[in-house]
Design a protein around this motif. Sequence first.
Motif, PDB file in Angstrom:
ATOM      1  N   VAL A 223     -27.551 -39.087   5.468  1.00 27.92           N
ATOM      2  CA  VAL A 223     -26.777 -37.756   4.753  1.00 27.92           C
ATOM      3  C   VAL A 223     -25.491 -38.444   3.951  1.00 27.92           C
ATOM      4  N   ARG A 224     -24.837 -39.239   5.088  1.00 31.04           N
ATOM      5  CA  ARG A 224     -23.528 -39.954   4.389  1.00 31.04           C
ATOM      6  C   ARG A 224     -24.068 -40.589   3.197  1.00 31.04           C
ATOM      7  N   LEU A 225     -24.934 -41.613   3.339  1.00 32.33           N
ATOM      8  CA  LEU A 225     -25.201 -42.263   2.165  1.00 32.33           C
ATOM      9  C   LEU A 225     -25.575 -41.285   0.978  1.00 32.33           C
ATOM     10  N   ARG A 226     -26.340 -40.186   1.202  1.00 25.95           N
ATOM     11  CA  ARG A 226     -26.634 -39.653  -0.133  1.00 25.95           C
ATOM     12  C   ARG A 226     -25.578 -38.812  -0.656  1.00 25.95           C
ATOM     13  N   LYS A 227     -24.616 -38.366   0.204  1.00 21.38           N
ATOM     14  CA  LYS A 227     -23.315 -37.721  -0.399  1.00 21.38           C
ATOM     15  C   LYS A 227     -22.394 -38.532  -1.169  1.00 21.38           C
ATOM     16  N   ASN A 228     -22.704 -40.093  -0.720  1.00 20.22           N
ATOM     17  CA  ASN A 228     -21.812 -41.018  -1.505  1.00 20.22           C
ATOM     18  C   ASN A 228     -22.453 -41.552  -2.852  1.00 20.22           C
ATOM     19  N   VAL A 229     -23.701 -41.089  -3.161  1.00 17.03           N
ATOM     20  CA  VAL A 229     -24.485 -41.551  -4.291  1.00 17.03           C
ATOM     21  C   VAL A 229     -23.368 -41.429  -5.668  1.00 17.03           C
ATOM     22  N   GLY A 230     -23.425 -42.569  -6.035  1.00 11.19           N
ATOM     23  CA  GLY A 230     -22.644 -42.192  -7.451  1.00 11.19           C
ATOM     24  C   GLY A 230     -21.236 -42.486  -7.401  1.00 11.19           C
ATOM     25  N   HIS A 231     -20.571 -42.586  -6.193  1.00 11.49           N
ATOM     26  CA  HIS A 231     -18.918 -42.859  -5.850  1.00 11.49           C
ATOM     27  C   HIS A 231     -18.857 -43.477  -4.577  1.00 11.49           C
ATOM     28  N   GLY A 232     -17.731 -44.045  -4.424  1.00  6.22           N
ATOM     29  CA  GLY A 232     -17.678 -44.867  -3.231  1.00  6.22           C
ATOM     30  C   GLY A 232     -18.200 -46.268  -3.253  1.00  6.22           C
ATOM     31  N   ASP A 233     -18.020 -47.039  -2.354  1.00  4.48           N
ATOM     32  CA  ASP A 233     -18.601 -48.276  -2.249  1.00  4.48           C
ATOM     33  C   ASP A 233     -19.935 -48.497  -1.729  1.00  4.48           C
ATOM     34  N   VAL A 234     -20.920 -48.742  -2.543  1.00  2.24           N
ATOM     35  CA  VAL A 234     -22.341 -48.832  -2.221  1.00  2.24           C
ATOM     36  C   VAL A 234     -22.627 -49.827  -0.822  1.00  2.24           C
TER      37      VAL A 234
ATOM     38  N   ALA B 248     -35.255 -45.085   0.555  1.00  2.00           N
ATOM     39  CA  ALA B 248     -35.751 -45.476  -0.688  1.00  2.00           C
ATOM     40  C   ALA B 248     -35.460 -44.481  -1.694  1.00  2.00           C
ATOM     41  N   GLU B 249     -35.228 -43.262  -1.527  1.00  2.00           N
ATOM     42  CA  GLU B 249     -34.839 -42.332  -2.383  1.00  2.00           C
ATOM     43  C   GLU B 249     -33.566 -42.357  -2.737  1.00  2.00           C
ATOM     44  N   ILE B 250     -32.571 -42.806  -1.683  1.00  2.00           N
ATOM     45  CA  ILE B 250     -31.161 -42.959  -2.087  1.00  2.00           C
ATOM     46  C   ILE B 250     -30.946 -44.150  -2.849  1.00  2.00           C
ATOM     47  N   LEU B 251     -31.622 -45.238  -2.436  1.00  2.51           N
ATOM     48  CA  LEU B 251     -31.441 -46.494  -3.303  1.00  2.51           C
ATOM     49  C   LEU B 251     -31.974 -46.167  -4.880  1.00  2.51           C
ATOM     50  N   ALA B 252     -32.969 -45.334  -5.099  1.00  2.00           N
ATOM     51  CA  ALA B 252     -33.546 -45.086  -6.290  1.00  2.00           C
ATOM     52  C   ALA B 252     -32.441 -43.887  -6.987  1.00  2.00           C
ATOM     53  N   GLU B 253     -31.501 -43.158  -6.223  1.00  2.69           N
ATOM     54  CA  GLU B 253     -30.685 -42.614  -6.967  1.00  2.69           C
ATOM     55  C   GLU B 253     -29.463 -43.303  -7.260  1.00  2.69           C
ATOM     56  N   GLU B 254     -29.024 -44.373  -6.396  1.00  2.00           N
ATOM     57  CA  GLU B 254     -28.167 -45.117  -6.899  1.00  2.00           C
ATOM     58  C   GLU B 254     -28.389 -46.044  -8.180  1.00  2.00           C
ATOM     59  N   GLN B 255     -29.592 -46.427  -8.248  1.00  2.00           N
ATOM     60  CA  GLN B 255     -30.125 -47.084  -9.422  1.00  2.00           C
ATOM     61  C   GLN B 255     -29.925 -46.180 -10.668  1.00  2.00           C
ATOM     62  N   ARG B 256     -30.225 -45.014 -10.435  1.00  2.89           N
ATOM     63  CA  ARG B 256     -30.294 -44.068 -11.804  1.00  2.89           C
ATOM     64  C   ARG B 256     -28.655 -43.804 -12.164  1.00  2.89           C
TER      65      ARG B 256
END
Length: 190
Positions: free
Chosen positions: A66-77, A131-139
């Motif tokens: 959940v923390r990873l998903r909240k930070n998609v698009g911002h923060g330090d990947v 995998a979904e989170i990684l794909a979101e970070e790719q987008r």
Amino acid sequence: MGTRDRIIDAAEQALQEFGLVGATTKRIARQAGCSEALLYKHFPGKEALLLAVLLERLPALGPALVRLRKNVGHGDVAAGLTDFTVTAVEFYTRVAGIASGVLADPSLMAGFRRMLAEIGTGPHTPIRVLAEILAEEQRAGRIDAGLDADAAAAMLMGACFHRANLSFFAEPSDDTRAWAAAIVGTLLRR
């Protein structure tokens, strides 16, 4: 603290002290200060009690995801993935005793699989979510678009599982956080 929580705490303690075979419902009930009958009022069987320990008492992968998903698009990947990786190693290390005991008992394993299917979860779930989170970070353009998100998630979780298992046989030669940062750095290398 309610009876159900006392039973779960006692089960976790008994599992740590006596392993799956020695963590009998009788022993767990005694440690929880209740009767075995009361234990069975809260949990229909040992499988349900083990699942409660896994889902409610061990360092959970769910909140870390959940923390990873909240930070998609911002923060330090890299920092977020490193934190998640450390949590995953801790989770797999703590769950090993339960998992090995369940795997060694075909009837317990069958009941456990049924319960996991009924609630729609299992060991595959964190890999799929990662995998979904990684794909979101790719987008979001923060991870290389050429990365296979499914393979990367499987590799990261597999590495965590492997490190946890190795730790039972030999003390790791490096710090878990440093190891996690190196694994994540390799995963994110462009």
